[in-house]
Design a protein around this motif. Structure first.
Motif, PDB file in Angstrom:
ATOM      1  N   GLY A   1       0.765  -1.244   0.000  1.00  0.00           N
ATOM      2  CA  GLY A   1       0.000   0.000   0.000  1.00  0.00           C
ATOM      3  C   GLY A   1       0.791   1.286   0.000  1.00  0.00           C
ATOM      4  N   SER A   2       2.041   1.259   0.458  1.00  0.00           N
ATOM      5  CA  SER A   2       2.820   2.496   0.508  1.00  0.00           C
ATOM      6  C   SER A   2       3.470   2.846  -0.828  1.00  0.00           C
ATOM      7  CB  SER A   2       3.914   2.385   1.582  1.00  0.00           C
ATOM      8  OG  SER A   2       4.878   1.405   1.218  1.00  0.00           O
ATOM      9  N   THR A   3       3.376   1.953  -1.804  1.00  0.00           N
ATOM     10  CA  THR A   3       4.045   2.169  -3.086  1.00  0.00           C
ATOM     11  C   THR A   3       3.374   3.283  -3.879  1.00  0.00           C
ATOM     12  OG1 THR A   3       4.445  -0.223  -3.133  1.00  0.00           O
ATOM     13  CG2 THR A   3       4.973   1.022  -5.123  1.00  0.00           C
ATOM     14  N   HIS A   4       4.179   4.196  -4.415  1.00  0.00           N
ATOM     15  CA  HIS A   4       3.627   5.285  -5.218  1.00  0.00           C
ATOM     16  C   HIS A   4       3.148   4.739  -6.565  1.00  0.00           C
ATOM     17  CE1 HIS A   4       3.358   9.039  -7.509  1.00  0.00           C
ATOM     18  NE2 HIS A   4       3.314   9.659  -6.347  1.00  0.00           N
ATOM     19  N   PRO A   5       2.034   5.269  -7.087  1.00  0.00           N
ATOM     20  CA  PRO A   5       1.512   4.789  -8.380  1.00  0.00           C
ATOM     21  C   PRO A   5       2.540   4.809  -9.509  1.00  0.00           C
ATOM     22  CG  PRO A   5      -0.127   6.151  -7.307  1.00  0.00           C
ATOM     23  CD  PRO A   5       1.108   6.234  -6.458  1.00  0.00           C
ATOM     24  N   ASN A   6       3.468   5.775  -9.491  1.00  0.00           N
ATOM     25  CA  ASN A   6       4.525   5.802 -10.509  1.00  0.00           C
ATOM     26  C   ASN A   6       5.292   4.496 -10.539  1.00  0.00           C
ATOM     27  OD1 ASN A   6       3.846   8.422 -11.005  1.00  0.00           O
ATOM     28  ND2 ASN A   6       5.862   9.298 -10.577  1.00  0.00           N
ATOM     29  N   GLN A   7       5.720   4.054  -9.357  1.00  0.00           N
ATOM     30  CA  GLN A   7       6.532   2.847  -9.256  1.00  0.00           C
ATOM     31  C   GLN A   7       5.739   1.606  -9.641  1.00  0.00           C
ATOM     32  OE1 GLN A   7       9.791   3.088  -8.751  1.00  0.00           O
ATOM     33  NE2 GLN A   7       9.434   5.303  -8.670  1.00  0.00           N
ATOM     34  N   ILE A   8       4.456   1.594  -9.294  1.00  0.00           N
ATOM     35  CA  ILE A   8       3.612   0.466  -9.702  1.00  0.00           C
ATOM     36  C   ILE A   8       3.534   0.401 -11.218  1.00  0.00           C
ATOM     37  CG2 ILE A   8       1.292  -0.528  -9.586  1.00  0.00           C
ATOM     38  CD1 ILE A   8       0.954   0.907  -6.895  1.00  0.00           C
ATOM     39  N   LEU A   9       3.324   1.562 -11.845  1.00  0.00           N
ATOM     40  CA  LEU A   9       3.244   1.618 -13.306  1.00  0.00           C
ATOM     41  C   LEU A   9       4.530   1.121 -13.949  1.00  0.00           C
ATOM     42  CD1 LEU A   9       1.892   2.526 -15.973  1.00  0.00           C
ATOM     43  CD2 LEU A   9       2.884   4.793 -15.565  1.00  0.00           C
ATOM     44  N   TYR A  10       5.679   1.605 -13.455  1.00  0.00           N
ATOM     45  CA  TYR A  10       6.964   1.241 -14.056  1.00  0.00           C
ATOM     46  C   TYR A  10       7.255  -0.248 -13.936  1.00  0.00           C
ATOM     47  CZ  TYR A  10       7.873   6.275 -14.102  1.00  0.00           C
ATOM     48  OH  TYR A  10       7.803   7.626 -14.320  1.00  0.00           O
ATOM     49  N   ASN A  11       6.705  -0.889 -12.907  1.00  0.00           N
ATOM     50  CA  ASN A  11       6.944  -2.319 -12.693  1.00  0.00           C
ATOM     51  C   ASN A  11       5.837  -3.204 -13.250  1.00  0.00           C
ATOM     52  OD1 ASN A  11       9.488  -2.640 -10.903  1.00  0.00           O
ATOM     53  ND2 ASN A  11       8.375  -0.994  -9.897  1.00  0.00           N
ATOM     54  N   SER A  12       4.811  -2.601 -13.831  1.00  0.00           N
ATOM     55  CA  SER A  12       3.699  -3.388 -14.357  1.00  0.00           C
ATOM     56  C   SER A  12       4.019  -3.909 -15.758  1.00  0.00           C
ATOM     57  CB  SER A  12       2.420  -2.544 -14.396  1.00  0.00           C
ATOM     58  OG  SER A  12       2.565  -1.452 -15.281  1.00  0.00           O
ATOM     59  N   PRO A  13       3.418  -5.032 -16.131  1.00  0.00           N
ATOM     60  CA  PRO A  13       3.701  -5.634 -17.444  1.00  0.00           C
ATOM     61  C   PRO A  13       3.383  -4.721 -18.626  1.00  0.00           C
ATOM     62  CG  PRO A  13       2.611  -7.218 -16.022  1.00  0.00           C
ATOM     63  CD  PRO A  13       2.557  -5.903 -15.311  1.00  0.00           C
ATOM     64  N   ILE A  14       2.383  -3.840 -18.499  1.00  0.00           N
ATOM     65  CA  ILE A  14       1.990  -3.037 -19.658  1.00  0.00           C
ATOM     66  C   ILE A  14       2.982  -1.916 -19.958  1.00  0.00           C
ATOM     67  CG2 ILE A  14      -0.463  -3.490 -19.311  1.00  0.00           C
ATOM     68  CD1 ILE A  14      -0.708  -0.553 -18.363  1.00  0.00           C
ATOM     69  N   TYR A  15       3.747  -1.475 -18.940  1.00  0.00           N
ATOM     70  CA  TYR A  15       4.581  -0.283 -19.142  1.00  0.00           C
ATOM     71  C   TYR A  15       5.687  -0.513 -20.169  1.00  0.00           C
ATOM     72  CZ  TYR A  15       7.313   3.883 -18.267  1.00  0.00           C
ATOM     73  OH  TYR A  15       7.993   5.070 -18.426  1.00  0.00           O
ATOM     74  N   GLU A  16       6.279  -1.677 -20.134  1.00  0.00           N
ATOM     75  CA  GLU A  16       7.387  -1.964 -21.059  1.00  0.00           C
ATOM     76  C   GLU A  16       6.945  -1.878 -22.515  1.00  0.00           C
ATOM     77  OE1 GLU A  16      10.663  -5.527 -21.902  1.00  0.00           O
ATOM     78  OE2 GLU A  16       9.344  -5.627 -20.164  1.00  0.00           O
ATOM     79  N   ASN A  17       5.685  -2.209 -22.781  1.00  0.00           N
ATOM     80  CA  ASN A  17       5.182  -2.217 -24.158  1.00  0.00           C
ATOM     81  C   ASN A  17       4.052  -1.216 -24.361  1.00  0.00           C
ATOM     82  OD1 ASN A  17       6.848  -4.535 -24.895  1.00  0.00           O
ATOM     83  ND2 ASN A  17       5.434  -5.742 -23.655  1.00  0.00           N
TER      84      ASN A  17
END
Length: 397
Positions: A243-259
């Motif tokens: 829960g403490s993770t910033h949305p930016n970091q979640i996005l960067y580590n999510s499968p969709i961000y790379e592509n």
């Protein structure tokens, strides 16, 4: 002599014990592997305690079958969805699919619990905020060990449908979404919205990581990043970060961000201010004294369009109330459970049986700003100019 008598008694007890265990193997709905697992879990118990649990297992199987035969069929459509948060038609369809699944085929065909009971246990758990395994055990007359296995089986079954239910839109679907966002809000290339909601969790965490799961509101949560289209249909779901993770970091580590450039092509997503603005995620202008009138209008249109994802979160949690404070004890299973609920959410769209009037998402956190500068503001400026031209043309007309 006393020792010999004790030996005879112990031998008789052992024979009785073995007889009941063999009877359980003949009558239980569980597979043999699961029964042996039950015995192994209680290997430290004395014979009386273990026999009591086994007898309870044998007795409760018949009671639970009576519930499914006598109670469930009497529900009206309205009563059914109140207790089990999907329509009766979808329920019946899922029961048929589960009966044909590998997970169900693995169980003993002659003694397994009905597929409808398996699904009912899962749905009751998912649809009630205060429901626990103890509640399910009492309601369906099943031991807690069976409850957990039933829920985990249904999670696995539903996750097997993920690729066909939660999927990125095809070109024609993107075009249709863009037409909606363009005609209603002025975002002619928007194909959906992206944001994060928090899932309340009840789980024993290691002391060194407890703080990681405390969100800005002070609640222990797991983050759910989702992308939805104009119909509130989830097209991507990512549940992993504390829960403490910033949305930016979640996005960067999510499968969709790379592509993301390949996935979006000429289109983009509407994101909250917590993301940096880019060609593929359009965010509102930062609110300060220098914001121009047209920028404010842009932000207003953006807010109204982006509310679609917030509405999607509300619909999800109103239907599956366990997501407000989930009681599963495994972080991996928690993430899989959330995805399973999202799958059912997509399958349930259009049933018109859900009332979300005045419903809010307690797991949504407002006013979170990006911790990084905008990547590219060019696309946002062009969109703002396009919206301004429409305003000018409408004023002239």
């Amino acid at each position: 002599m006393a020792r010999a008598e004790k030996s005879i008694i112990d031998s008789k007890r052992k024979n009785i014990f073995n007889t009941i265990v063999n009877d359980l193997l003949e009558t239980s709905s569980e597979s043999e592997d699961e029964i042996y697992h039950l015995l192994a879990e209680n290997s430290d118990s004395d014979d009386d305690t273990l026999l009591e649990r086994i007898v309870k297992r044998c007795k409760t199987t018949n009671i639970s079958k009576d519930y499914m035969k006598e109670v469930l069929p009497e529900y009206t459509a309205e009563e059914f969805i109140k207790e089990f948060p999907i329509s009766k038609k979808l329920f019946d369809d899922l029961v048929r699919k589960y009966e044909l699944s590998d997970a169900y085929a693995y169980l003993r065909p002659d003694k397994r619990l009905p597929a409808a009971l398996n699904l009912s246990v899962f749905l009751w758990f998912a649809g009630h905020e205060n429901c626990s395994f103890n509640d399910l055990s009492e309601r369906f007359n099943l031991p807690k060990s069976s409850i957990s296995r039933v829920i985990y089986r249904i999670i696995d079954f539903l996750q097997g449908m993920k690729d066909e239910v939660i999927k990125w839109p095809k070109p024609m679907e993107k075009q249709k979404s863009a037409h909606f966002f363009g005609s209603k809000f002025g975002f002619s290339k928007a194909m959906g919205c992206i944001d994060v909601s928090h899932i309340g969790i009840y789980i024993h965490l290691p002391p060194h990581s407890c703080g990681d799961y405390v969100n800005p509101k002070g609640n222990v949560t797991l983050c759910m990043q989702a992308v939805c289209d104009e119909r509130n249909r989830f097209i991507d779901v990512f549940v992993k970060h504390p829960g403490s993770t910033h949305p930016n970091q979640i996005l960067y580590n999510s499968p969709i961000y790379e592509n993301i450039s390949t996935l979006c092509e000429d289109y983009y997503l509407l994101g909250a201010a917590c993301y940096p603005c880019s060609d593929w995620i359009i965010t509102p202008f930062k609110c300060d004294d220098e914001v121009k009138s047209y920028d404010k209008y842009f932000n207003l249109q953006h807010m109204q369009a982006h509310d679609i994802i917030r509405c999607s979160f509300c619909m999800l949690k109103q239907r599956f109330k366990q997501l407000k404070y989930c009681k599963l004890r495994s972080l991996e299973k928690l993430g899989n459970f959330v995805e399973a609920c999202c799958i059912l959410h997509n399958l349930s769209l259009g049933d018109n049986l859900l009332d979300i009037t005045n419903v809010t998402d307690d797991g949504y956190i407002n006013n979170v700003e990006s911790i990084e500068p905008d990547i590219n503001d060019r696309t946002r400026m062009l969109i703002c100019e396009e919206i301004c031209k429409k305003i000018s043309n409408s004023e002239v007309a």
